[in-house]
Design a protein around this motif. Structure first.
Motif, PDB file in Angstrom:
ATOM      1  N   LEU A  29     -27.021  12.520   8.463  1.00 52.82           N
ATOM      2  CA  LEU A  29     -25.710  12.713   9.018  1.00 52.82           C
ATOM      3  C   LEU A  29     -24.925  13.458   7.577  1.00 52.82           C
ATOM      4  CD1 LEU A  29     -24.439   9.987  11.438  1.00 52.82           C
ATOM      5  CD2 LEU A  29     -26.078  11.826  11.778  1.00 52.82           C
ATOM      6  N   SER A  89     -17.733  12.989   6.100  1.00 51.68           N
ATOM      7  CA  SER A  89     -16.730  12.935   7.045  1.00 51.68           C
ATOM      8  C   SER A  89     -16.043  14.415   7.046  1.00 51.68           C
ATOM      9  CB  SER A  89     -15.526  11.871   6.753  1.00 51.68           C
ATOM     10  OG  SER A  89     -15.314  12.171   5.242  1.00 51.68           O
ATOM     11  N   GLU A  91     -17.410  14.212  17.477  1.00 54.13           N
ATOM     12  CA  GLU A  91     -16.370  14.041  16.876  1.00 54.13           C
ATOM     13  C   GLU A  91     -15.915  15.200  15.650  1.00 54.13           C
ATOM     14  OE1 GLU A  91     -16.791   9.301  17.249  1.00 54.13           O
ATOM     15  OE2 GLU A  91     -16.848   9.863  15.329  1.00 54.13           O
ATOM     16  N   SER A  92     -16.831  16.207  15.794  1.00 60.34           N
ATOM     17  CA  SER A  92     -16.732  17.157  14.521  1.00 60.34           C
ATOM     18  C   SER A  92     -15.532  18.005  15.057  1.00 60.34           C
ATOM     19  CB  SER A  92     -17.954  17.996  14.534  1.00 60.34           C
ATOM     20  OG  SER A  92     -17.972  18.892  15.469  1.00 60.34           O
ATOM     21  N   ASN A 124     -22.308  10.586  18.684  1.00 61.39           N
ATOM     22  CA  ASN A 124     -20.599  10.367  18.472  1.00 61.39           C
ATOM     23  C   ASN A 124     -20.208  11.308  17.240  1.00 61.39           C
ATOM     24  OD1 ASN A 124     -20.326   8.705  20.613  1.00 61.39           O
ATOM     25  ND2 ASN A 124     -20.711   6.844  19.437  1.00 61.39           N
ATOM     26  N   TYR A 125     -21.111  11.189  16.083  1.00 60.36           N
ATOM     27  CA  TYR A 125     -20.673  11.826  14.913  1.00 60.36           C
ATOM     28  C   TYR A 125     -20.634  13.532  15.341  1.00 60.36           C
ATOM     29  CZ  TYR A 125     -21.212  14.288  10.221  1.00 60.36           C
ATOM     30  OH  TYR A 125     -21.000  14.969   9.051  1.00 60.36           O
ATOM     31  N   SER A 147     -24.874   6.827  17.613  1.00 66.21           N
ATOM     32  CA  SER A 147     -24.128   7.191  16.473  1.00 66.21           C
ATOM     33  C   SER A 147     -24.259   8.612  16.154  1.00 66.21           C
ATOM     34  CB  SER A 147     -24.603   6.241  15.355  1.00 66.21           C
ATOM     35  OG  SER A 147     -25.623   6.579  14.816  1.00 66.21           O
ATOM     36  N   TYR A 150     -17.806  16.931   7.426  1.00 63.24           N
ATOM     37  CA  TYR A 150     -18.761  17.778   8.196  1.00 63.24           C
ATOM     38  C   TYR A 150     -19.300  19.073   7.180  1.00 63.24           C
ATOM     39  CZ  TYR A 150     -17.652  15.039  12.265  1.00 63.24           C
ATOM     40  OH  TYR A 150     -17.567  14.000  13.221  1.00 63.24           O
ATOM     41  N   ALA A 209     -26.300  17.215  10.945  1.00 62.29           N
ATOM     42  CA  ALA A 209     -27.034  16.136  11.249  1.00 62.29           C
ATOM     43  C   ALA A 209     -28.609  16.513  11.663  1.00 62.29           C
ATOM     44  CB  ALA A 209     -26.356  15.553  12.418  1.00 62.29           C
TER      45      ALA A 209
END
Ligand SMILES: NC(=O)C1=CN([C@@H]2O[C@H](COP(=O)(O)OP(=O)(O)OC[C@H]3O[C@@H](n4cnc5c(N)ncnc54)[C@H](OP(=O)(O)O)[C@@H]3O)[C@@H](O)[C@H]2O)C=CC1
Ligand SMILES: N[C@@H](CC=O)C(=O)O
Ligand code: NA
Length: 358
Positions: A45, A48, A80-81, A76-77, A73, A50, A36
């Motif tokens: 980013l 999903s 959540e990795s 959060n991205y 965001s 990653y 990111a």
């Protein structure tokens, strides 16, 4: 893998990406993955899964595929990795610095050259340190003082091995070092003050607004950072700082206006220099951390040409640690500003975190 999110892709951030890209392409076993990126307007980013961003086309991709920047965001991205993530703040933004407790709360480690979190409100500083310990998340900021020079790591090692700091003094600004090395000398060709400031800015030494160098605030922030590491809760409000920005230029709206107006004050700076030279001395801008005497300060001084602080070159910093074990001070010297040496400090912090989490 160490997932990396980069906030700030200007002079330092883009150099960091270059160094990361070279490392990743030369080391097939590299554990670093940039997923990111963001600047003040756009963010890019990965998907999903990653997958790593393409670092050879990041600038084009950020501009063409990026979406509107949204720090929530973005964070959060990262949080959540599937593996631990490190956020790297290459801005000089107080707003971003104020969010570090949230970054840590979200499980992120932090690396930054941004001085704001460690030299602004003492409560923010203490909250970051406490939350970092509580959540076992690392926060490294070596490049905030002396760019990649091992200033904070040396001080940390001195302190945790039981040494006692008596004084720390030096030239902490690469910009002001360059300016006065070039402007205040006893012989050789000399340019006008404003011209030298322009070169410092072109060389990438200055803060986004060079007044943050010339007003002493950048050095003051470094002095506060070092003082707080020594355990003295110094604050910018109480530290004596000599502002050498001519009064009428302090309130101009932009760095551009400031740079355009500075030539009007070349004679003013020439007079300061002539006075010092009359005594065979030169002007240097120094910082002092005085944990015992309580006389920490940031000021412009006249020094004899033989003084160690008078003999620097380029954007060199020099930091002298006088301690119980080093009565003859431990000295660190070298380039203290510039994209490459700053990115080096950030990248080395990244290695330190990756070695500690795996
Ligand atoms: N230059 C040097 O030698 C050294 C610099 N540093 C520190 O490194 C940091 C970066 O310096 P430098 O690279 O020269 O600065 P630049 O101005 O070149 O880059 C700053 C970057 O941060 C982005 N940015 C600013 N605010 C925000 C925000 N709120 N959200 C997201 N992105 C933001 C900017 O985006 P945009 O382009 O959209 O505005 C830009 O990409 C500073 O804290 C500086 O003090 C530390 C040591 C040495
Ligand atoms: N503007 C700063 C950058 C490094 O902290 C300096 O000149 O030292
Ligand atoms: Na450093």
């Amino acid at each position: 893998m160490v997932n990396i999110g980069i906030i700030g892709v200007g002079l330092v951030g883009s150099e960091l990406i270059s160094q990361l890209s070279a490392h990743i392409s030369q080391n097939k076993t590299s554990t670093f993955k940039v997923i990111a990126l963001m600047n003040s307007t756009k963010q890019l980013l990965s998907n999903s899964s990653y997958l790593p961003l393409n670092l050879s086309s990041w600038k084009k991709d950020l501009n063409t595929k990026g979406t509107t920047s949204n720090l929530t965001s973005f964070i959060n991205y990262l949080s959540e990795s599937p593996t631990l993530s490190v956020v790297i703040d290459n801005t000089s933004s107080q707003e971003i610095a104020n969010s570090y407790p949230l970054f840590i709360e979200k499980g992120l480690h932090i690396v930054t050259p941004n001085k704001k979190a460690f030299s602004s409100d003492l409560n923010l500083y203490k909250e970051i340190k406490e939350k970092s310990n509580e959540k076992k998340r690392f926060i490294y900021y070596e490049s905030t003082v002396g760019a990649g020079l091992p200033v904070l790591s040396t001080l940390t090692d001195l302190l945790r091995t039981g040494d006692k700091v008596i004084k720390i003094e030096g030239i902490f600004s690469g910009t002001l070092s360059y300016i006065f090395n070039e402007f205040s000398k006893l012989d050789g060709e000399k340019k006008k003050f404003s011209e030298i400031v322009g070169i410092a800015k072109e060389n990438g030494y200055t803060e986004p607004d060079p007044r943050d160098d010339l007003n002493g605030l950048d050095v003051a922030r470094k002095v506060v950072i070092l003082s707080r590491l020594v355990g003295k809760d110094l604050s910018l409000d109480t530290l004596p700082v000599e502002n050498i920005v001519p009064e009428p230029l302090r309130t101009l709206n932009s760095a551009t206006e400031f740079m355009a107006s500075l030539p009007q004050y070349d004679d003013h700076f020439e007079t300061l220099n002539t006075t010092a030279n009359k005594n065979r001395q030169v002007l240097r801008y120094v910082g002092v951390i005085d944990p015992i005497g309580g006389k920490s300060e940031v000021k412009l001084v006249s020094l004899p040409y033989s003084h160690p602080f008078a003999a620097l070159k380029g954007s060199d910093n020099i930091i002298a640690f006088t301690t119980e074990r080093f009565p003859s001070p431990l000295i660190i010297q070298g380039a203290g500003a510039g994209a490459a040496v700053t990115a080096f400090g950030i990248f080395s912090d990244l290695f330190k975190i990756s070695e500690r989490i795996f």
